[in-house]
Design an enzyme around this catalytic site. Structure first.
Site, PDB file in Angstrom:
ATOM      1  N   CYS A   2      98.279  18.044  24.287  1.00 23.92           N
ATOM      2  CA  CYS A   2      97.517  17.268  23.314  1.00 23.92           C
ATOM      3  C   CYS A   2      97.943  15.811  23.452  1.00 23.92           C
ATOM      4  O   CYS A   2      98.898  15.491  24.142  1.00 23.92           O
ATOM      5  CB  CYS A   2      97.822  17.749  21.903  1.00 23.92           C
ATOM      6  SG  CYS A   2      97.598  19.514  21.723  1.00 23.92           S
ATOM      7  N   ARG A  27      93.876  14.500  27.681  1.00 24.10           N
ATOM      8  CA  ARG A  27      94.939  15.477  27.422  1.00 24.10           C
ATOM      9  C   ARG A  27      94.450  16.646  26.587  1.00 24.10           C
ATOM     10  O   ARG A  27      95.166  17.637  26.394  1.00 24.10           O
ATOM     11  CB  ARG A  27      96.107  14.806  26.699  1.00 24.10           C
ATOM     12  CG  ARG A  27      96.794  13.736  27.497  1.00 24.10           C
ATOM     13  CD  ARG A  27      97.927  13.153  26.698  1.00 24.10           C
ATOM     14  NE  ARG A  27      98.993  14.123  26.537  1.00 24.10           N
ATOM     15  CZ  ARG A  27     100.019  14.244  27.369  1.00 24.10           C
ATOM     16  NH1 ARG A  27     100.119  13.459  28.395  1.00 24.10           N
ATOM     17  NH2 ARG A  27     100.942  15.140  27.160  1.00 24.10           N
ATOM     18  N   TRP A  74      94.193  20.099  22.297  1.00 24.50           N
ATOM     19  CA  TRP A  74      93.776  21.128  23.248  1.00 24.50           C
ATOM     20  C   TRP A  74      94.425  22.401  22.721  1.00 24.50           C
ATOM     21  O   TRP A  74      95.636  22.569  22.795  1.00 24.50           O
ATOM     22  CB  TRP A  74      94.281  20.788  24.646  1.00 24.50           C
ATOM     23  CG  TRP A  74      93.756  21.693  25.706  1.00 24.50           C
ATOM     24  CD1 TRP A  74      92.566  21.586  26.372  1.00 24.50           C
ATOM     25  CD2 TRP A  74      94.388  22.858  26.242  1.00 24.50           C
ATOM     26  NE1 TRP A  74      92.426  22.603  27.277  1.00 24.50           N
ATOM     27  CE2 TRP A  74      93.522  23.401  27.219  1.00 24.50           C
ATOM     28  CE3 TRP A  74      95.596  23.517  25.984  1.00 24.50           C
ATOM     29  CZ2 TRP A  74      93.828  24.553  27.940  1.00 24.50           C
ATOM     30  CZ3 TRP A  74      95.902  24.663  26.706  1.00 24.50           C
ATOM     31  CH2 TRP A  74      95.021  25.166  27.672  1.00 24.50           C
ATOM     32  N   ASN A  98     102.559  17.827  19.829  1.00 19.86           N
ATOM     33  CA  ASN A  98     102.162  18.266  21.160  1.00 19.86           C
ATOM     34  C   ASN A  98     103.253  19.219  21.632  1.00 19.86           C
ATOM     35  O   ASN A  98     104.427  18.908  21.518  1.00 19.86           O
ATOM     36  CB  ASN A  98     102.062  17.053  22.091  1.00 19.86           C
ATOM     37  CG  ASN A  98     101.777  17.450  23.524  1.00 19.86           C
ATOM     38  OD1 ASN A  98     101.253  18.538  23.766  1.00 19.86           O
ATOM     39  ND2 ASN A  98     102.102  16.585  24.456  1.00 19.86           N
ATOM     40  N   GLY A  99     102.840  20.380  22.152  1.00 16.88           N
ATOM     41  CA  GLY A  99     103.815  21.363  22.617  1.00 16.88           C
ATOM     42  C   GLY A  99     103.568  22.700  21.947  1.00 16.88           C
ATOM     43  O   GLY A  99     102.507  22.923  21.356  1.00 16.88           O
ATOM     44  N   GLU A 473      91.570  23.675  47.935  1.00 14.49           N
ATOM     45  CA  GLU A 473      91.409  22.536  47.036  1.00 14.49           C
ATOM     46  C   GLU A 473      89.923  22.207  46.854  1.00 14.49           C
ATOM     47  O   GLU A 473      89.480  21.910  45.739  1.00 14.49           O
ATOM     48  CB  GLU A 473      92.185  21.327  47.581  1.00 14.49           C
ATOM     49  CG  GLU A 473      92.006  20.042  46.813  1.00 14.49           C
ATOM     50  CD  GLU A 473      92.452  20.101  45.347  1.00 14.49           C
ATOM     51  OE1 GLU A 473      93.062  21.096  44.940  1.00 14.49           O
ATOM     52  OE2 GLU A 473      92.158  19.144  44.606  1.00 14.49           O
ATOM     53  N   LYS A 477      88.131  22.122  43.238  1.00 14.17           N
ATOM     54  CA  LYS A 477      87.459  20.896  42.788  1.00 14.17           C
ATOM     55  C   LYS A 477      86.050  21.236  42.325  1.00 14.17           C
ATOM     56  O   LYS A 477      85.600  20.818  41.282  1.00 14.17           O
ATOM     57  CB  LYS A 477      87.417  19.926  43.971  1.00 14.17           C
ATOM     58  CG  LYS A 477      87.472  18.490  43.699  1.00 14.17           C
ATOM     59  CD  LYS A 477      88.833  17.921  43.370  1.00 14.17           C
ATOM     60  CE  LYS A 477      89.575  18.590  42.316  1.00 14.17           C
ATOM     61  NZ  LYS A 477      90.956  18.419  42.197  1.00 14.17           N
ATOM     62  N   GLU A 480      85.934  23.587  39.022  1.00 18.11           N
ATOM     63  CA  GLU A 480      86.411  23.025  37.756  1.00 18.11           C
ATOM     64  C   GLU A 480      85.463  21.985  37.177  1.00 18.11           C
ATOM     65  O   GLU A 480      85.376  21.835  35.968  1.00 18.11           O
ATOM     66  CB  GLU A 480      87.831  22.468  37.879  1.00 18.11           C
ATOM     67  CG  GLU A 480      87.963  21.226  38.717  1.00 18.11           C
ATOM     68  CD  GLU A 480      89.400  20.726  38.807  1.00 18.11           C
ATOM     69  OE1 GLU A 480      90.166  20.883  37.864  1.00 18.11           O
ATOM     70  OE2 GLU A 480      89.748  20.178  39.873  1.00 18.11           O
ATOM     71  N   HIS A 496      86.633  41.592  54.925  1.00 19.23           N
ATOM     72  CA  HIS A 496      87.353  42.724  54.347  1.00 19.23           C
ATOM     73  C   HIS A 496      86.903  42.999  52.923  1.00 19.23           C
ATOM     74  O   HIS A 496      87.683  43.497  52.102  1.00 19.23           O
ATOM     75  CB  HIS A 496      88.862  42.488  54.438  1.00 19.23           C
ATOM     76  CG  HIS A 496      89.332  42.458  55.857  1.00 19.23           C
ATOM     77  ND1 HIS A 496      89.499  43.588  56.617  1.00 19.23           N
ATOM     78  CD2 HIS A 496      89.591  41.408  56.689  1.00 19.23           C
ATOM     79  CE1 HIS A 496      89.871  43.252  57.845  1.00 19.23           C
ATOM     80  NE2 HIS A 496      89.927  41.922  57.905  1.00 19.23           N
ATOM     81  N   LYS A 595      94.249  17.449  31.146  1.00 15.83           N
ATOM     82  CA  LYS A 595      94.863  16.774  32.279  1.00 15.83           C
ATOM     83  C   LYS A 595      96.317  17.185  32.472  1.00 15.83           C
ATOM     84  O   LYS A 595      96.767  17.384  33.583  1.00 15.83           O
ATOM     85  CB  LYS A 595      94.777  15.259  32.049  1.00 15.83           C
ATOM     86  CG  LYS A 595      95.336  14.429  33.186  1.00 15.83           C
ATOM     87  CD  LYS A 595      94.432  14.493  34.391  1.00 15.83           C
ATOM     88  CE  LYS A 595      94.951  13.713  35.567  1.00 15.83           C
ATOM     89  NZ  LYS A 595      94.304  14.169  36.812  1.00 15.83           N
TER      90      LYS A 595
HETATM   91  C1  F6R Z   1      92.912  20.208  39.395  1.00 13.91           C
HETATM   92  C2  F6R Z   1      94.111  19.716  38.742  1.00 13.91           C
HETATM   93  C3  F6R Z   1      95.157  20.691  38.364  1.00 13.91           C
HETATM   94  C4  F6R Z   1      96.561  20.071  38.528  1.00 13.91           C
HETATM   95  C5  F6R Z   1      97.606  21.030  37.944  1.00 13.91           C
HETATM   96  C6  F6R Z   1      99.007  20.485  38.101  1.00 13.91           C
HETATM   97  O1  F6R Z   1      92.039  19.162  39.696  1.00 13.91           O
HETATM   98  O2  F6R Z   1      94.241  18.550  38.476  1.00 13.91           O
HETATM   99  O3  F6R Z   1      95.044  21.875  39.085  1.00 13.91           O
HETATM  100  O4  F6R Z   1      96.797  19.823  39.875  1.00 13.91           O
HETATM  101  O5  F6R Z   1      97.346  21.240  36.589  1.00 13.91           O
HETATM  102  O6  F6R Z   1      99.158  19.278  37.426  1.00 13.91           O
HETATM  103  P1  F6R Z   1     100.341  18.290  37.760  1.00 13.91           P
HETATM  104  O7  F6R Z   1     100.115  17.782  39.140  1.00 13.91           O
HETATM  105  O8  F6R Z   1     100.251  17.221  36.725  1.00 13.91           O
HETATM  106  O9  F6R Z   1     101.605  19.098  37.675  1.00 13.91           O
END
Ligand code: F6R
Length: 600
Positions: A2, A27, A74, A98-99, A473, A477, A480, A496, A595
């Site tokens: 958050c 966040r 969040w 937050n937490g 990746e 991308k 998401e 398979h 994020k």
């Molecule tokens: C996807 C993305 C997430 C982060 C993951 C780790 O686009 O951004 O999969 O890579 O949550 O986050 P960090 O790098 O902040 O530990």
């Protein structure tokens, strides 16, 4: 997960808090709220489910107020709703959190709160009730917060207002990020520096167990009952770096920032033809690389580089698995953790676990002063600047680049790569940002592919070895931000089982950079084409003799294999971006995501 902001000073607190919340919205954004003292010294708490814009609409931004706290949520405990949103108030205490308070169910039965009737489903309200009871007993907030630290298990960054105390904000931190912004006769509290950058670049980092008392002129921080001296730091990026600069989305802006970021990262670690600021990894027999999501994917790429060019054993793990697994570490092992935010709970927990065993740790991080950066034995920064879009782009490329440089240096140190090859590779690094600029100067090809496939229900990605790590990746991308189902497969594995899902026109996106196994991947692509797939191939190899395996071909610059794997993802980021845009998705804040994942 958050976002927290607090303000005390001469400005009107409400707009400052809303500004901060808007910056922190990445966040979490399922609800938000604010608490402040108005001119009549009445405490007002206003909160609403949904995005910050909804809260903003019901606030009077001109209302006089010089002290307040705000929160963007969040949800972890209790669904998104007004009741579960922060700030929470119990008696004399109003706070944002937050937490996660892990023992909150247990604490509900604690004698301190036995007569209190909880109204929300949150762990935060429990923390608030506990602190309130302690405060009622002690009539001393510092003492009460110190005592609450013994009771609250889990993680918390708290910003607190106390009834009838119009001169102070209180903060307390454990395992969740929190800073105090330092102004002129005004001060701020925030989960992240960009939230206050519009007003000040100066800030104090809070450490584990810190309790802060913040007035407009004074900041006092205590730890274990002792007043601690704190250094005032200065943020090196300006606010512009955290804004959109005319781009429609932060994600697009961040994709276009990649040439600059790549240059900065290279400048930090390669000086003409020599390495700088990099550790010696030749003393290790084995490296464990641990991370989450995209950061984990860069670890997978690194595995191929280290194995191929350094003859080293590399194990790559997802942090949420690694922390609960049996590990066979010894003093000849190194743990590398990778994290953009430096706050990801599982990555941090894995780091702590390994550190406890006195094994060396190295963190690859973007956010300076983040928990992971501070706790690892060594830290290397990727220099990507603030990343605002939830889906990572520039931090991913910078992480991959730094890992590539590390593998390269290790190979040179081990005398596996010779001088001539070294020069060629360094030239490729120095030209990398130009190659990326080239890709970005013609996005038409990605837009046109996106137009052909944006309505698909499923999109598959194929590759082998390092190309498989790259497409993992690409697939993440895409899913998401576009919400289209997507999977990445090692191309030989598809038959398979999953090839059953390939139908007429199912898009299959493949990356082929590894010459040695290119023909194998090409055969696998043909298998999908035979079942009607629409094939898009990204390759650095000459595909003239294999025209029947693709419907669209993207040519990638063929450079050294320690550098080349950074190129295809730029195309994959752009294709995902345009697909999400055509589907009218909320690109910078995709649903259900945040994020910074500071909870397990
Ligand atoms: C996807 C993305 C997430 C982060 C993951 C780790 O686009 O951004 O999969 O890579 O949550 O986050 P960090 O790098 O902040 O530990």
């Amino acid at each position: 997960m958050c976002g927290i902001i607090g303000y005390i000073g001469k400005k009107k607190a409400i707009p400052v808090i809303i500004d901060g919340l808007e910056t922190l919205e990445y966040r979490g954004y399922d609800s938000s709220g604010i608490a402040y003292y108005n001119k009549k010294k009445e405490l007002k708490i206003i909160k609403e489910q949904g995005k910050i814009a909804i809260l903003k609409n019901i606030l009077n931004l001109n209302e006089e107020s010089n002290l307040g706290i705000g929160h963007t949520r969040w949800a972890t405990h209790g669904q998104p709703s007004r009741i579960n949103s922060h700030p929470h108030n119990v008696g004399n205490i109003t706070l944002v959190h937050n937490g996660i308070i892990e023992n909150y169910e247990e604490l509900k039965k604690h004698p301190l709160v036995k007569n209190y009737k909880f109204i929300s489903k949150t762990d935060t309200e429990v923390a608030c009730a506990i602190i309130n009871s302690l405060y009622n007993e002690n009539q001393d907030i510092l003492k009460s917060l110190e005592e609450s630290q013994k009771l609250l298990m889990g993680s918390y960054a708290l910003a607190i207002i106390v009834n009838n105390d119009f001169e102070h904000l209180y903060v307390m931190k454990k395992d969740s990020p929190l800073i105090i912004g330092v102004g002129n006769k005004e001060n701020y509290v925030a989960s992240d520096v960009p939230a206050i950058l519009k007003y000040t670049k100066k800030y104090i980092l809070l450490n584990e167990g810190d309790i802060g008392i913040v007035s407009n002129k004074n900041i006092k921080v205590y730890n274990q009952k002792k007043l601690v001296k704190k250094k005032i730091l200065e943020f090196e990026w300006d606010l512009e770096a955290g804004m959109k600069n005319g781009y429609e989305h932060f994600m697009l802006k961040e994709i276009f920032e990649q040439p600059k970021v790549i240059e900065q990262t290279i400048k930090e670690y390669i000086n003409d033809y020599d390495f700088i600021n990099l550790p010696d990894l030749t003393k290790y027999n084995r490296i464990d690389i641990v991370a989450c999501g995209s950061a984990y994917h860069t670890g997978l790429i690194a595995k191929y580089w280290f194995e191929e060019y350094c003859n080293m054993e590399i194990n790559v793990d997802i942090a949420s698995e690694y922390r609960y697994k049996k590990n066979f570490l010894d003093k000849k092992c190194l743990l590398i953790v990778i994290s953009q935010s430096g706050e990801t709970a599982d990555t941090l927990a894995s780091l702590r676990l390994v550190k406890e065993k006195k094994i060396d740790t190295l963190a690859i991080v973007n956010v300076v002063g983040s928990s992971i950066a501070r706790e690892a034995k060594n830290v290397l920064y990727i220099k990507a600047g603030p990343e605002i879009a939830v889906a990572t782009t520039k931090a991913y490329s910078a992480q991959a680049l730094l890992l590539s440089i590390l593998a390269f240096k290790t190979s040179v140190d081990k005398k596996i790569i010779n001088i001539k090859e070294k020069e060629q590779i360094i030239n490729d690094y120095h030209n990398l940002s130009l190659y990326i600029q080239d890709i970005l100067s013609n996005t038409k090809i990605c837009e046109s592919i996106a137009k052909k496939i944006f309505k698909a229900n499923d999109i598959f990605f194929l590759g082998r070895k390092i190309d498989y790590a790259i497409v993992m990746e690409g697939s993440l991308k895409l899913k998401e931000i576009s919400y289209i189902h997507s999977e990445a497969y090692p191309s030989g594995e598809l038959k398979h089982g999953s090839i059953a899902l390939i139908n007429k026109k199912t898009p299959v996106i493949s990356v082929i950079t590894d010459e040695n196994i290119a023909l194998k991947t090409i055969s696998n692509i043909k298998e999908t084409k035979a079942r009607g797939a629409y094939s898009i191939v990204l390759s650095s190899l000459n595909m003239d003799n294999n025209k029947e395996c693709y419907d669209d071909l993207i040519k990638i610059e063929h450079i050294h294999s320690l550098v080349e794997p950074i190129l295809p993802i730029i195309y994959l980021q752009l294709i995902s971006y345009y697909i999400a845009k055509l589907n009218k998705r909320d690109i910078d804040k995709p649903k259900n995501l945040a994020k910074s994942v500071t909870v397990e």
